[in-house]
Design a protein around this motif. Structure first.
Motif, PDB file in Angstrom:
ATOM      1  N   SER A  98       0.825  -1.223   0.000  1.00  0.00           N
ATOM      2  CA  SER A  98       0.000   0.000   0.000  1.00  0.00           C
ATOM      3  C   SER A  98       0.851   1.262   0.000  1.00  0.00           C
ATOM      4  CB  SER A  98      -0.897   0.041   1.240  1.00  0.00           C
ATOM      5  OG  SER A  98      -2.017  -0.747   1.045  1.00  0.00           O
ATOM      6  N   LYS A  99       0.423   2.241  -0.800  1.00  0.00           N
ATOM      7  CA  LYS A  99       1.135   3.519  -0.842  1.00  0.00           C
ATOM      8  C   LYS A  99       0.836   4.341   0.414  1.00  0.00           C
ATOM      9  CE  LYS A  99       3.032   5.533  -3.930  1.00  0.00           C
ATOM     10  NZ  LYS A  99       4.496   5.755  -3.937  1.00  0.00           N
ATOM     11  N   LYS A 100      -0.444   4.372   0.759  1.00  0.00           N
ATOM     12  CA  LYS A 100      -0.819   5.138   1.942  1.00  0.00           C
ATOM     13  C   LYS A 100      -0.483   4.333   3.196  1.00  0.00           C
ATOM     14  CE  LYS A 100      -4.422   7.676   4.240  1.00  0.00           C
ATOM     15  NZ  LYS A 100      -5.649   8.463   4.101  1.00  0.00           N
ATOM     16  N   ARG A 101       0.364   4.905   4.080  1.00  0.00           N
ATOM     17  CA  ARG A 101       0.834   4.151   5.230  1.00  0.00           C
ATOM     18  C   ARG A 101       0.721   4.967   6.517  1.00  0.00           C
ATOM     19  NH1 ARG A 101       2.385  -0.082   3.195  1.00  0.00           N
ATOM     20  NH2 ARG A 101       2.888  -1.008   5.205  1.00  0.00           N
ATOM     21  N   ILE A 102       0.466   4.249   7.592  1.00  0.00           N
ATOM     22  CA  ILE A 102       0.467   4.854   8.924  1.00  0.00           C
ATOM     23  C   ILE A 102       1.517   4.116   9.750  1.00  0.00           C
ATOM     24  CG2 ILE A 102      -0.906   5.372  10.980  1.00  0.00           C
ATOM     25  CD1 ILE A 102      -3.385   5.106   9.072  1.00  0.00           C
ATOM     26  N   LEU A 103       2.317   4.887  10.449  1.00  0.00           N
ATOM     27  CA  LEU A 103       3.398   4.334  11.266  1.00  0.00           C
ATOM     28  C   LEU A 103       2.992   4.413  12.744  1.00  0.00           C
ATOM     29  CD1 LEU A 103       6.386   3.476  11.714  1.00  0.00           C
ATOM     30  CD2 LEU A 103       6.996   5.898  11.552  1.00  0.00           C
ATOM     31  N   LEU A 104       3.009   3.264  13.425  1.00  0.00           N
ATOM     32  CA  LEU A 104       2.707   3.222  14.862  1.00  0.00           C
ATOM     33  C   LEU A 104       3.965   2.733  15.574  1.00  0.00           C
ATOM     34  CD1 LEU A 104      -0.777   1.392  14.672  1.00  0.00           C
ATOM     35  CD2 LEU A 104      -0.336   3.870  14.634  1.00  0.00           C
ATOM     36  N   PHE A 105       4.374   3.415  16.641  1.00  0.00           N
ATOM     37  CA  PHE A 105       5.642   3.005  17.266  1.00  0.00           C
ATOM     38  C   PHE A 105       5.673   3.198  18.776  1.00  0.00           C
ATOM     39  CE2 PHE A 105       7.819   7.340  16.803  1.00  0.00           C
ATOM     40  CZ  PHE A 105       6.901   7.930  15.952  1.00  0.00           C
ATOM     41  N   ALA A 106       6.603   2.460  19.374  1.00  0.00           N
ATOM     42  CA  ALA A 106       6.835   2.511  20.828  1.00  0.00           C
ATOM     43  C   ALA A 106       8.277   2.068  21.049  1.00  0.00           C
ATOM     44  CB  ALA A 106       5.875   1.573  21.554  1.00  0.00           C
ATOM     45  N   HIS A 107       8.811   2.308  22.239  1.00  0.00           N
ATOM     46  CA  HIS A 107      10.160   1.769  22.497  1.00  0.00           C
ATOM     47  C   HIS A 107      10.065   0.529  23.370  1.00  0.00           C
ATOM     48  CE1 HIS A 107      11.145   3.204  26.717  1.00  0.00           C
ATOM     49  NE2 HIS A 107      10.289   4.171  26.436  1.00  0.00           N
ATOM     50  N   TRP A 108      10.882  -0.471  23.036  1.00  0.00           N
ATOM     51  CA  TRP A 108      10.795  -1.735  23.779  1.00  0.00           C
ATOM     52  C   TRP A 108      11.937  -1.915  24.774  1.00  0.00           C
ATOM     53  CZ3 TRP A 108      14.014  -6.208  23.456  1.00  0.00           C
ATOM     54  CH2 TRP A 108      14.976  -6.202  22.430  1.00  0.00           C
ATOM     55  N   ASP A 109      12.929  -1.034  24.749  1.00  0.00           N
ATOM     56  CA  ASP A 109      13.964  -1.096  25.789  1.00  0.00           C
ATOM     57  C   ASP A 109      13.423  -0.442  27.056  1.00  0.00           C
ATOM     58  OD1 ASP A 109      14.015   1.545  24.532  1.00  0.00           O
ATOM     59  OD2 ASP A 109      15.777   1.950  25.766  1.00  0.00           O
ATOM     60  N   SER A 110      14.060  -0.727  28.170  1.00  0.00           N
ATOM     61  CA  SER A 110      13.698  -0.032  29.415  1.00  0.00           C
ATOM     62  C   SER A 110      14.978   0.493  30.063  1.00  0.00           C
ATOM     63  CB  SER A 110      12.930  -0.953  30.366  1.00  0.00           C
ATOM     64  OG  SER A 110      13.622  -2.143  30.581  1.00  0.00           O
ATOM     65  N   ARG A 111      14.808   1.555  30.817  1.00  0.00           N
ATOM     66  CA  ARG A 111      15.972   2.295  31.318  1.00  0.00           C
ATOM     67  C   ARG A 111      16.804   1.450  32.280  1.00  0.00           C
ATOM     68  NH1 ARG A 111      18.169   6.976  30.850  1.00  0.00           N
ATOM     69  NH2 ARG A 111      18.910   8.299  32.544  1.00  0.00           N
ATOM     70  N   PRO A 112      18.117   1.363  32.042  1.00  0.00           N
ATOM     71  CA  PRO A 112      18.959   0.504  32.881  1.00  0.00           C
ATOM     72  C   PRO A 112      19.348   1.125  34.220  1.00  0.00           C
ATOM     73  CG  PRO A 112      20.257   1.419  31.090  1.00  0.00           C
ATOM     74  CD  PRO A 112      18.847   1.892  30.883  1.00  0.00           C
ATOM     75  N   PHE A 113      18.879   2.348  34.474  1.00  0.00           N
ATOM     76  CA  PHE A 113      19.155   2.954  35.782  1.00  0.00           C
ATOM     77  C   PHE A 113      17.945   3.783  36.213  1.00  0.00           C
ATOM     78  CE2 PHE A 113      21.100   5.111  32.277  1.00  0.00           C
ATOM     79  CZ  PHE A 113      22.272   4.446  31.976  1.00  0.00           C
ATOM     80  N   ALA A 114      17.575   3.590  37.481  1.00  0.00           N
ATOM     81  CA  ALA A 114      16.416   4.286  38.053  1.00  0.00           C
ATOM     82  C   ALA A 114      16.879   5.613  38.630  1.00  0.00           C
ATOM     83  CB  ALA A 114      15.768   3.411  39.130  1.00  0.00           C
ATOM     84  N   ASP A 115      17.355   6.497  37.758  1.00  0.00           N
ATOM     85  CA  ASP A 115      18.063   7.672  38.292  1.00  0.00           C
ATOM     86  C   ASP A 115      17.144   8.761  38.848  1.00  0.00           C
ATOM     87  OD1 ASP A 115      17.280   8.226  35.690  1.00  0.00           O
ATOM     88  OD2 ASP A 115      19.070   9.374  35.188  1.00  0.00           O
ATOM     89  N   GLU A 116      15.833   8.522  38.875  1.00  0.00           N
ATOM     90  CA  GLU A 116      14.933   9.429  39.598  1.00  0.00           C
ATOM     91  C   GLU A 116      14.660   8.943  41.021  1.00  0.00           C
ATOM     92  OE1 GLU A 116      13.851  12.459  38.639  1.00  0.00           O
ATOM     93  OE2 GLU A 116      14.978  12.285  36.765  1.00  0.00           O
ATOM     94  N   GLU A 117      15.309   7.829  41.416  1.00  0.00           N
ATOM     95  CA  GLU A 117      15.223   7.349  42.794  1.00  0.00           C
ATOM     96  C   GLU A 117      16.100   8.220  43.704  1.00  0.00           C
ATOM     97  OE1 GLU A 117      13.721   5.045  44.563  1.00  0.00           O
ATOM     98  OE2 GLU A 117      12.574   4.053  42.975  1.00  0.00           O
ATOM     99  N   ALA A 118      15.872   8.081  45.008  1.00  0.00           N
ATOM    100  CA  ALA A 118      16.759   8.734  45.974  1.00  0.00           C
ATOM    101  C   ALA A 118      17.858   7.743  46.352  1.00  0.00           C
ATOM    102  CB  ALA A 118      15.969   9.139  47.209  1.00  0.00           C
TER     103      ALA A 118
END
Ligand code: AHN
Ligand code: ZN
Length: 267
Positions: free
Chosen positions: A49-69
């Motif tokens: 199809s010529k007409k296309r819609i792109l749907l996306f998300a990121h599947w990695d997760s942050r390796p450091f919880a740097d908003e913790e205390a």
């Protein structure tokens, strides 16, 4: 091992839901000098199809919880149930629906890697460069199809927590005002106005930015933003509490049904 098994799982799911799966692998050098393998996972529906819609998300997760205390806690990885996995979960369900009831337009679902490995706050030696959104930048510069273009793109990021508010993110409003209008008005039509308020949310560096900058698709970010918080995000953001306790199916449904209504009405 977890990276490779999770990637295999996602690719297998997209294939089982009838997508034509393409994977993109590369090694990138990161701010700490380390070489990291990235893997972008792409599921194509109606590839001709010529007409296309792109749907996306990121599947990695942050390796450091740097908003913790405290640095001991900050050095642990987050689970990322909301930050990453919620968007992936919604898109997997949309993939399942696309198999059961085909759409007329082309749809590409992309799970981007390495969105969330930006330099942590406890690392005080600032290294020149832009270390967020590495997987989406790689794809935007090297798309899986030569000269790839979609009519528009929708990013889902942190779409899982109770009482999420998808404020209108500012890059989205600048690069893709018509898409913001279409998605927000569709949400209101479906009765999800509480999740999609009309206030602006500020500029967020996220995977839609390289996609917009490289002109792959005018793209928006559906992302939970909080105007009354210090970070601009929900309290569990980049902390060890970003786990399944924060996931509310009603929010996933509001985000997912809104996106589905939009794409199924396209001709
Ligand atoms: C930054 O904080 C640079 N970007 C927010 C986008 C993001 C992070 N999405 C998930 N994690
Ligand atoms: Zn994050």
């Amino acid at each position: 091992t977890a990276h490779s098994e999770c990637g295999d799982y996602l690719a297998a799911k997209l294939a089982a839901f009838g997508a034509q799966v393409v994977e993109q692998r590369a090694d990138v050098t990161h701010y700490d000098g380390r070489s990291l393998p990235i893997r972008n996972i792409i599921g194509r529906y109606n590839p001709e199809s010529k007409k296309r819609i792109l749907l996306f998300a990121h599947w990695d997760s942050r390796p450091f919880a740097d908003e913790e205390a405290g640095e001991e806690r900050q050095r642990q990885p987050i689970t990322g149930a909301d930050d990453g996995a919620s968007g992936v979960g919604v898109l997997l369900e949309i993939a399942r629906q696309l198999q059961q009831q085909p759409v007329t337009v082309g749809v590409d679902i992309i799970f981007f890697d390495l969105e969330d490995w930006g330099q942590p706050s406890f690392n005080t030696r600032q290294v020149e460069g832009d270390w967020w959104c590495v997987g989406s930048r790689y794809w935007s510069e090297n798309p899986h199809v030569e000269d790839y273009k979609a009519d528009y793109g929708i990013l889902l990021d942190m779409v899982g927590s109770a009482n999420a508010t998808f404020l209108r993110e500012d890059y989205s409003a600048e690069y893709a005002p018509g898409v913001v209008e279409k998605v927000w008005s569709t949400a209101h039509k479906l009765g999800y106005g509480n999740y999609f308020p009309s206030q602006r949310g500020g500029y967020i560096t996220d995977d839609h930015l390289p996609v917009n900058r490289q002109h792959r698709a005018p793209s928006i970010d559906i992302i939970n933003l909080k105007r009354d918080s210090q970070t601009g995000f929900a309290a569990h953001w980049h902390t060890l509490t970003d786990d399944m306790r924060h996931i509310d199916r009603n929010t996933l449904k509001a985000a997912g049904q809104t996106v589905m209504e939009v794409i199924y009405l396209e001709k």
